[in-house]
Design a protein around this motif. Structure first.
Motif, PDB file in Angstrom:
ATOM      1  N   GLU A   1     -19.040   8.845  -9.603  1.00  0.00           N
ATOM      2  CA  GLU A   1     -17.600   8.938  -9.821  1.00  0.00           C
ATOM      3  C   GLU A   1     -17.271   8.412 -11.214  1.00  0.00           C
ATOM      4  O   GLU A   1     -17.698   7.325 -11.589  1.00  0.00           O
ATOM      5  N   VAL A   2     -16.506   9.184 -11.935  1.00  0.00           N
ATOM      6  CA  VAL A   2     -16.037   8.716 -13.241  1.00  0.00           C
ATOM      7  C   VAL A   2     -14.933   7.690 -12.978  1.00  0.00           C
ATOM      8  O   VAL A   2     -13.947   8.007 -12.317  1.00  0.00           O
ATOM      9  N   PRO A   3     -15.100   6.449 -13.459  1.00  0.00           N
ATOM     10  CA  PRO A   3     -14.077   5.440 -13.169  1.00  0.00           C
ATOM     11  C   PRO A   3     -12.698   5.890 -13.674  1.00  0.00           C
ATOM     12  O   PRO A   3     -12.606   6.579 -14.692  1.00  0.00           O
ATOM     13  N   ALA A   4     -11.670   5.474 -12.972  1.00  0.00           N
ATOM     14  CA  ALA A   4     -10.311   5.858 -13.335  1.00  0.00           C
ATOM     15  C   ALA A   4     -10.019   5.475 -14.775  1.00  0.00           C
ATOM     16  O   ALA A   4     -10.343   4.363 -15.209  1.00  0.00           O
TER      17      ALA A   4
ATOM     18  N   SER B   1     -19.348   3.727  -5.586  1.00  0.00           N
ATOM     19  CA  SER B   1     -20.406   4.168  -6.499  1.00  0.00           C
ATOM     20  C   SER B   1     -19.962   5.407  -7.247  1.00  0.00           C
ATOM     21  O   SER B   1     -19.286   6.235  -6.721  1.00  0.00           O
TER      22      SER B   1
ATOM     23  N   ALA C   1      -8.660  13.916  -5.288  1.00  0.00           N
ATOM     24  CA  ALA C   1      -8.741  12.563  -5.838  1.00  0.00           C
ATOM     25  C   ALA C   1      -8.545  11.517  -4.739  1.00  0.00           C
ATOM     26  O   ALA C   1      -8.434  10.332  -5.027  1.00  0.00           O
ATOM     27  N   ALA C   2      -8.485  11.963  -3.489  1.00  0.00           N
ATOM     28  CA  ALA C   2      -8.301  11.074  -2.334  1.00  0.00           C
ATOM     29  C   ALA C   2      -7.038  10.232  -2.464  1.00  0.00           C
ATOM     30  O   ALA C   2      -7.043   9.032  -2.221  1.00  0.00           O
TER      31      ALA C   2
ATOM     32  N   ARG D   1      -4.780   3.236   2.940  1.00  0.00           N
ATOM     33  CA  ARG D   1      -4.935   4.360   2.033  1.00  0.00           C
ATOM     34  C   ARG D   1      -6.407   4.563   1.703  1.00  0.00           C
ATOM     35  O   ARG D   1      -7.162   3.597   1.610  1.00  0.00           O
ATOM     36  N   PRO D   2      -6.818   5.813   1.547  1.00  0.00           N
ATOM     37  CA  PRO D   2      -8.216   6.031   1.190  1.00  0.00           C
ATOM     38  C   PRO D   2      -8.493   5.498  -0.207  1.00  0.00           C
ATOM     39  O   PRO D   2      -7.587   5.362  -1.031  1.00  0.00           O
ATOM     40  N   ARG D   3      -9.737   5.216  -0.495  1.00  0.00           N
ATOM     41  CA  ARG D   3     -10.120   4.775  -1.828  1.00  0.00           C
ATOM     42  C   ARG D   3     -10.030   5.976  -2.751  1.00  0.00           C
ATOM     43  O   ARG D   3     -10.702   6.990  -2.547  1.00  0.00           O
ATOM     44  N   ALA D   4      -9.172   5.887  -3.742  1.00  0.00           N
ATOM     45  CA  ALA D   4      -8.981   7.029  -4.633  1.00  0.00           C
ATOM     46  C   ALA D   4     -10.201   7.230  -5.505  1.00  0.00           C
ATOM     47  O   ALA D   4     -10.945   6.285  -5.786  1.00  0.00           O
ATOM     48  N   TYR D   5     -10.402   8.475  -5.916  1.00  0.00           N
ATOM     49  CA  TYR D   5     -11.524   8.814  -6.789  1.00  0.00           C
ATOM     50  C   TYR D   5     -11.501   7.919  -8.031  1.00  0.00           C
ATOM     51  O   TYR D   5     -10.464   7.759  -8.669  1.00  0.00           O
ATOM     52  N   GLY D   6     -12.646   7.339  -8.333  1.00  0.00           N
ATOM     53  CA  GLY D   6     -12.752   6.556  -9.566  1.00  0.00           C
ATOM     54  C   GLY D   6     -12.290   5.124  -9.437  1.00  0.00           C
ATOM     55  O   GLY D   6     -12.230   4.409 -10.420  1.00  0.00           O
ATOM     56  N   HIS D   7     -11.940   4.699  -8.226  1.00  0.00           N
ATOM     57  CA  HIS D   7     -11.519   3.310  -8.038  1.00  0.00           C
ATOM     58  C   HIS D   7     -12.561   2.595  -7.190  1.00  0.00           C
ATOM     59  O   HIS D   7     -12.536   2.676  -5.971  1.00  0.00           O
TER      60      HIS D   7
ATOM     61  N   THR E   1      -3.143   8.853   6.795  1.00  0.00           N
ATOM     62  CA  THR E   1      -4.497   8.735   6.263  1.00  0.00           C
ATOM     63  C   THR E   1      -5.514   8.639   7.398  1.00  0.00           C
ATOM     64  O   THR E   1      -5.200   8.128   8.481  1.00  0.00           O
TER      65      THR E   1
END
Lengths: 517, 352, 194
Positions: free
Chosen positions: A267-270, B352, A398-399, B343-349, B296
């Motif tokens: 995953e590219v960090p935010a 891994s 992006a969840a 809330r789900p873990r957002a992409y990039g937060h 969610t």
């Protein structure tokens, strides 16, 4: 039970390889397999001074100047910027505001070039056939000066991504041939017809960034392209560590961050660039443009455009010079009457809806779609209340939780919207696509982002004003003190009577005040 | 001219109307079983509830100056069907109508209409009815094909007379036509110091009958089979996700299993909990009501577990024999909180 | 009687304790200056325009914090700033009486400017440059549009222009929930061009 098991398996499958969410819009790839045709040249070209993400360019030409194709006509301003080049040979006839591709329908300064019909090229850039021996910085400068920006539609200046960073060495180059938007087929067709050129571009990029391996990502609805690319790879001894990855067709598979996750599980960090996880991602069209810039010394003056849509008489994959108006391009394919037609710039999922066809083709023009009025209107019916079905968060790549985020944007609770990761929204439109209440979620997010940006701008401006005001206050006070000190010195020298002195002082200070206010 | 319309310029075609219709279709097997068991009374109840819900909704929309075509979103019809299926066949017509008015007015419109209600409208109405009319809401008619009953519910005129005027019209004593529900029976016996196994024995309890629906209860909740068919249809159509029903039922089964192993005399076995009362109806249809459940996935699991714990606890320790509706309504209150924290873990937060 | 006494005593003791704690806390956590003024000042748009009746944003912030001024006098800040201040002060919001004009910029017609420096002295944020007997120019990026320079100019060579809308600063509006407008707009456009 089986339905549930399938859902469960899908979920588990998604976790193993594939981004969160996504949707399956109708593909409608009308132009799939249609050979690339050249769009004929036109008498007039309009070149907007900003065609990439970043700073606008400054024109280098004046009215009356003769230009050649590929000649630099505007220089980049600042770091995040690339120059612009004349799309054909001719004369600069005016530099003025003209409507451009923008949701606001607003204008920006454009260079108007009247073609001389000769289409003479500027050959001042040498061919770098020895690129393997050249330093990455030299090649990078070439990519920058040729005006190359991400041709997948994002138009981020490409040279910025092409860096060798000691801290984050780039291991993998991902070549993005996903093209997940409905209707669009130009990347697909480029892979079919120009596989070799694309691979040359790929080799150059890998050399520049020092990547060891490469992945060519293609969706499984383009298996012919995957076959052609595999064959071309087999014949190319240089790209031994490159392979073709066929991914399931799912929108927005082609979004950079989602694609990187699908391929590598990283995953590219935010707020970071892909190079932080050792990956860079380039569109196939960009790779081809880099190849042309390096091997042929050709700046970016044309691009492939899918001209399609359900109201398009003769859809096609066209090679179009930048600066031609949409009206002209559509006319070449039999569309001249725009009554009851909606023009989309880009695909239906992320493209902009244009109000008039008189705007020019720019570097981000991946597709020009002529849609029936009704088709577009059906996608935008009146908004109904949210029933909290959660389909939007299921679809979000992006969840995020779009419905709650949209509530915060609507209610102007921007701090909360940000806490819900508003700025991680990639505006792919998957949420709006699945919403049974037809809530224009993406527009709420764009509204929120715009308002936040504006509030920040206002706040920064106010802060700067306050500092200047305080500085001025301090200066005035100092000046006043200095004046008073000077006066008292003068008075002491003159040594006047003490009672007279008091009155003068009072008078003086009243005068001072009057002067200031 | 300043009108800007954002992408996407394509839509998948889902509508509120179709979503609601899908749920109505999914409830049809249960509705058909209710007609099989309670004859015309089930038909009257369903029609009365649906019509009065639609009518109430129309009046509300009119009063609030909203377009009447909002009725076509099927949400009021669905609320009516939901409510009818959670009611006992014995209740008089006015109670059904009153419940429908509660459902639409107090359950939904006072909050601002569809999408803004905190509670499931049908369930909140049912809870109001149960508290207001405890006797009427807990008299379970002996269903057809289950035991000898003095009331032939397949007889149109007899059923109509019963529905309009109550058992007195047919000169029937309630005792001759009603029986205890399994949950009620176990609870009553327990208060008299009789253990679970013995109570089930004296009831002639059969798991097969319970699964198929040949038992006393609210008209739509008896048949686990019919409800499961509908639930699977909803899952297959992606109208609901597995999170809530599985977390909910799983929690009840787990708690019941653990406690019935510890003390089988005190605690009912898991399968009894599963088939008894409104658990399956609540788990697949009521708790999954989109408006009043979390958005969610993690929130839905938390919500389901909460419903499960409360259902089991109310059934086991509470004064009422059945706790499923209370559980769902109570958990409805917690939804905004659950949504915020799950809330789900957002992409990039992180991650891994 | 003893009960009453016990209740009174215990409550009294509790009140005393609370008083002591509060008194100590006030000493220990004492803050110099008035943080309220800075908070209010940070909400104000810093145009320094004086439309509130005070010579600048900070003086107005001072007045609001001390209770001498109402919360609704900042014209360029409009309703948003008024609501923020009312929220901070914990007072009832009051409607802003004057409607804010569109953001403006001052512009000096240079060929008419006599170089008197009066506007430079008037500018509260030093956004006008120039020397005596030289043309003066407004620094566009720093002008707050307060109009304080217009009055002092002896030759009336300063215009207030509407701040141009920049493409880069364009922001998406809230969605039009009616949405049926798609068709109307297109038709209207065609009529206009036909």
């Amino acid at each position: 039970m089986p339905a549930m098991l399938r859902t469960l398996a899908q979920k588990l499958g998604m976790m193993a390889h594939g981004f969160h969410g996504g949707v399956h819009p109708h593909e409608r790839k009308l132009t799939a397999g249609m050979p690339i045709e050249d769009c004929p040249l036109a008498p007039l070209y309009i070149v907007p001074l900003k065609q990439h993400i970043g700073e606008a360019c400054t024109p280098l030409v004046a009215v009356g100047d003769k230009v050649l194709r590929g000649q630099k006509i505007a220089r980049a301003e600042g770091y995040v910027s690339v120059p612009l080049h004349a799309p054909t040979s001719g004369t600069v006839v005016k530099i003025e505001e003209h409507p451009v591709v923008h949701p606001s329908g607003m204008s920006m300064p454009c260079v108007f070039i009247e073609a001389d019909g000769l289409d003479e090229e500027d050959h001042s850039l040498e061919r770098m056939t020895n690129w393997r021996d050249l330093d990455a910085a030299v090649l990078r400068e070439r990519v920058r000066m040729c005006g190359i920006a991400g041709l997948g539609g994002a138009v981020f200046p490409t040279f910025i991504k092409l860096v060798q960073d000691k801290k984050n060495p780039i291991q993998t180059l991902v070549l993005n041939g996903i093209e997940c938007e409905p209707y669009l087929t130009n990347d697909h067709q480029m892979m079919l017809e120009q596989a070799e050129e694309v691979l040359q571009g790929m080799a150059i990029i890998m050399h520049m960034v020092g990547a060891e391996s490469g992945i060519i990502a293609i969706e499984d609805n383009k298996s012919d392209a995957a076959r052609v690319m595999r064959q071309a790879l087999a014949e190319n001894s240089e790209l031994a560590h490159v392979h073709v990855a066929v991914l399931p067709t799912r929108y927005p598979q082609g979004s950079e961050k989602q694609l990187i996750y699908s391929l590598t599980g990283k995953e590219v960090p935010a707020g970071k660039l892909p190079l932080h996880v050792g990956v860079i991602c380039q569109n196939v069209g960009t790779a081809k443009a880099i190849r042309d810039a390096v091997l042929l010394g050709k700046p970016l003056t044309e691009r492939l455009v899918t001209v399609s849509g359900d109201a398009m008489p003769r859809p096609a994959n066209l090679r179009v010079r930048l600066g031609l108006t949409l009206r002209y391009v559509f006319a070449q394919r039999g569309l001249e009457d725009f009554e009851n037609i909606q023009i989309l710039h880009g695909g239906p999922m992320m493209g902009e809806r244009l109000r008039i066809p008189d705007v020019p083709v720019i570097k981000s023009s991946i597709g020009l779609l002529a849609m029936h009025q009704d088709t577009v209107m059906q996608a935008h019916p009146a908004e109904q209340p949210c029933i909290r079905c959660g389909h939007c968060s299921q679809a979000c790549p992006a969840a995020l939780v779009p419905n709650l985020m949209a509530d915060h944007c609507r209610n102007e609770q921007f701090d909360k919207a940000e806490a819900y990761n508003l700025f991680d929204c990639i505006e792919c439109g998957a949420c709006s696509y699945v919403c049974p209440s037809n809530i224009p979620l993406v527009q709420y997010f764009r509204y929120g982002k715009g308002q936040i940006a504006q509030l920040r701008r206002e706040h920064d401006f106010a802060e700067a004003s306050r500092q200047r005001f305080d500085a001025r206050d301090a200066r005035l006070a100092r000046e006043k003190a200095e004046k008073a000190a000077r006066r008292s010195r003068v008075r002491k020298e003159l040594a006047p009577a003490p009672d007279k002195d008091t009155t003068t002082k009072v008078e003086k200070s009243t005068n001072d005040k009057a002067e200031e206010s | 001219m300043s009108l800007a319309i954002s992408s996407p310029h394509a839509h998948g075609g889902d509508t509120i109307r179709m979503t609601m219709l899908t749920v109505i279709i999914a409830l049809l097997p249960a509705a058909m079983v209710s007609v099989y068991l309670f004859g015309w009374l089930a038909v009257f109840l369903i029609v009365a509830c649906m019509l009065s819900c639609l009518l109430t909704e129309a009046v509300c929309l009119r009063m609030m100056g909203r377009p009447l075509k909002t009725l076509l979103d099927n949400s009021a019809a669905l609320t009516g069907l939901f409510l009818a299926l959670t009611l006992p066949a014995s209740i008089p017509w006015w109670m059904a109508v009153l419940g429908s008015v509660f459902a639409i007015v107090l359950g939904k419109q006072v909050y601002g209409g569809l999408g803004y209600n905190l509670f499931n409208p049908a369930l909140s109405a049912r809870v109001i009815l149960l508290i207001s009319f405890p006797l009427g809401m807990t008299s379970w008619l002996i269903p057809m094909h289950v035991g000898p009953s003095a009331l032939n519910m397949y007889d149109f005129s007899a059923a109509l007379a019963f529905f309009l005027h109550g058992p007195e019209a047919l000169k029937l004593g309630l005792d001759a036509i009603t029986m205890a529900s399994p949950l009620g029976h176990v609870k009553t016996e327990w208060t008299q110091g009789i253990g679970v196994a013995e109570a089930l024995n004296s009831y002639h309890y059969s798991y097969l009958d319970a699964f198929l629906g040949r038992e006393a209860g609210s008209i739509g909740e008896t048949s686990a089979l019919a409800l499961l068919i509908g639930g699977i249809y909803l899952l297959a159509r992606h109208t609901i996700t597995w999170h809530i029903p599985f977390a909910y039922i799983g929690t009840v089964l787990l708690l019941a299993a653990v406690f019935s192993v510890i003390s089988p005399e005190h605690y009912s076995p898991p399968m009894f909990h599963l088939f008894a009362g409104g658990l399956i109806l609540c788990a697949f249809f009521m708790a999954t009501d989109p408006v009043s459940s979390p958005v969610t996935p993690l929130g839905q699991i938390v919500f389901g577990i909460g419903c499960g714990v409360l259902t089991w606890a109310i059934r086991t320790f509470g004064g009422y024999p059945e706790g499923a509706m209370f559980a769902v309504v109570l958990m409805n209150c917690a939804v905004p909180l659950i949504d915020h924290y799950c809330r789900p873990r957002a992409y990039g937060h992180g991650g891994s | 009687m003893t009960h009453l006494l016990a209740a009174l005593l215990s409550l009294g003791a509790f009140a005393l304790l609370a008083g002591v704690v509060l008194a100590v806390a006030q000493r220990v956590f004492h803050i110099e200056g008035d943080p309220m003024v800075d908070k209010i000042d940070s909400m104000l748009p810093q145009t320094q325009c004086g439309q509130c009746g005070y010579p600048g944003c900070k003086p107005y912030a001072n007045a609001v914090a001390s209770g001498a001024a109402e919360v609704n006098h900042c014209v360029p800040g409009g309703e948003r700033v008024m609501l923020q201040i009312a929220d901070l002060m914990g007072v009832e919001p009051k409607a802003v009486e004057e409607e804010a004009a569109a953001p403006m910029l001052a512009f000096v017609r240079e060929d008419e400017c006599i170089g008197c420096t009066l506007c430079i002295k008037a500018c509260p944020v030093d956004a006008i440059v120039g020397a005596p007997k030289q043309y003066h120019t407004v620094i566009v990026d720093q002008c707050t549009g307060c109009m304080l320079c217009v009055e002092p100019c002896p030759v009336d060579c300063i215009d207030m222009l509407v701040k141009p809308e920049l493409l880069e600063h364009w922001a998406w509006p809230l969605p039009d929930t009616r949405r049926a407008a798609v068709g109307h707009e297109r038709r209207g456009h065609h009529a206009g061009h036909a």
